[in-house]
Every structure is written in C-alpha cells, then in structure tokens.
Design a protein around this motif. Sequence first.
Motif, mmCIF file in Angstrom:
data_model
loop_
_atom_site.group_PDB
_atom_site.id
_atom_site.type_symbol
_atom_site.label_atom_id
_atom_site.label_comp_id
_atom_site.label_asym_id
_atom_site.label_seq_id
_atom_site.Cartn_x
_atom_site.Cartn_y
_atom_site.Cartn_z
ATOM 1 N N TYR B 32 0.869 -1.179 0.000
ATOM 2 C CA TYR B 32 0.000 0.000 0.000
ATOM 3 C C TYR B 32 0.894 1.213 0.000
ATOM 4 N N LEU B 34 1.280 5.587 -0.514
ATOM 5 C CA LEU B 34 0.576 6.855 -0.345
ATOM 6 C C LEU B 34 1.506 8.004 -0.704
ATOM 7 N N TYR B 36 1.914 12.041 0.419
ATOM 8 C CA TYR B 36 1.526 13.095 1.333
ATOM 9 C C TYR B 36 2.148 14.404 0.849
ATOM 10 N N PHE B 46 -2.614 13.875 3.636
ATOM 11 C CA PHE B 46 -2.810 12.805 2.668
ATOM 12 C C PHE B 46 -3.265 13.370 1.327
#
Lengths: 114, 113
Positions: B32, B34, B36, B46
């Motif tokens: 996973y 992400l 930011y 986020f």
Amino acid sequence: EAGVVQSPRYKIIEKKQPVAFWCNPISGHNTLYWYLQNLGQGPELLIRYENEEAVDDSQLPKDRFSAERLKGVDSTLKIQPAELGDSAVYLCASSFGGSIDTQYFGPGTRLTVL
Amino acid sequence: DQQVKQNSPSLSVQEGRISILNCDYTNSMFDYFLWYKKYPAEGPTFLISISSIKDKNEDGRFTVFLNKSAKHLSLHIVPSQPGDSAVYFCAASVTNSGYALNFGKGTSLLVTP
C-alpha cells in the motif's frame, strides 16, 4: 471535524532537561502514532498505539523516551533527559484502524535542544 | 536502511505543465502506497494512495502510477498550479502490520507562474 491537535507547537530547552509533548487525536480514531522528523528527512515511526496498548514501540529509544495513552484517547510523549540530537519535529498522527485507511497528521512540535 | 527512496530532492515546474515525482522502494512486502503533501509548519496531508493490486489511481489533477516489477511509483500532477508548491512525501506500508508508514525523504516541488 477537528484535526489532530498537538501542543506545544514549539519548545526550546537545554540539554539534560525533560520535555513532554501532548497529542489529541481525531475523535473516534483508535490508532495513534508518534513520528520523529529530522531536518531534510521523512517522518520515522517511534510508537504506535491501538487504543491504550502500545503495539509497536520497536523504534522508541526506551532509555530516554517514554509514551503513554491513557484511556485510549490523548497521548503524551516524554524525553528525559533530552540530548542535542533530539532536536527535530515530533509528529502525532491518528487513524481508524481495522482497515486500510490513511493517517491524519497533526502540525507537529518542533523541539530545539540547546 | 532507507526502504523508500525519493532521489530528487527538488523539482521546479512551470504553471500549467506536468509535474512528475518519483519514488522507489526496496521492500517487496509493501502493498500500500501513499503520497503526502506538506506545507511549512504543518503536518503532512494525505493526497492520494494506491494498493498493490492496482497500477493506477486518479483523483482530479493527481494520478499515481505503480510499477510493482520495478518497485517504482510516480505521482503526476496535471496541470500544475502555484498552490501545489510543497514537499511531497512518498510512503509505503505493509497492510497487515498496522499500517505503519515508511516515508521517503521528500521532494520539494516549486511551481512557478
């Protein structure tokens, strides 16, 4: 909805003094994280709480750092005694655990140790 | 040992053009990812995420691409706006480990008018 609240925002202390940081997560978020961010670096995890239980504190320097999360809501991170190398930003984040979710960060506490 | 690497400390792009921020990772357990965004004196916010079962995720002007075989992901911002000027952090997680995030060092994006 209020975000993650941290205080103080800035703290200047002399080395060997104690210091404490406070974090209030987003309401309903059962997972709380403390991160350390050195200048020019990304945040690094110090400790993760699931409710009141510290489930990952492997990166927390336990000789001088301690943390608690009483009643599974607010959390306090303490350093005693502080060293020059502890100067950094201490970030608190929270999330609703149990499923893939994002972490919401507070503004951080910038610590300067003189 | 840096498991998430952002090799470009800074990037400058003209307003209206595409910004491409890159990120590489070494841990094949990460599933996973992400991005930011961080403004000065604020915590990271986020922006967008992607699971390893996908190779693309889009949200408005932001698109994240994941190349698992190359252990590489990228963030595309089209069109870039001056308000996009910030530090962008790539982060990766193993979802059955409590979602503790491993961050890169960040890329500072400057979008000029």
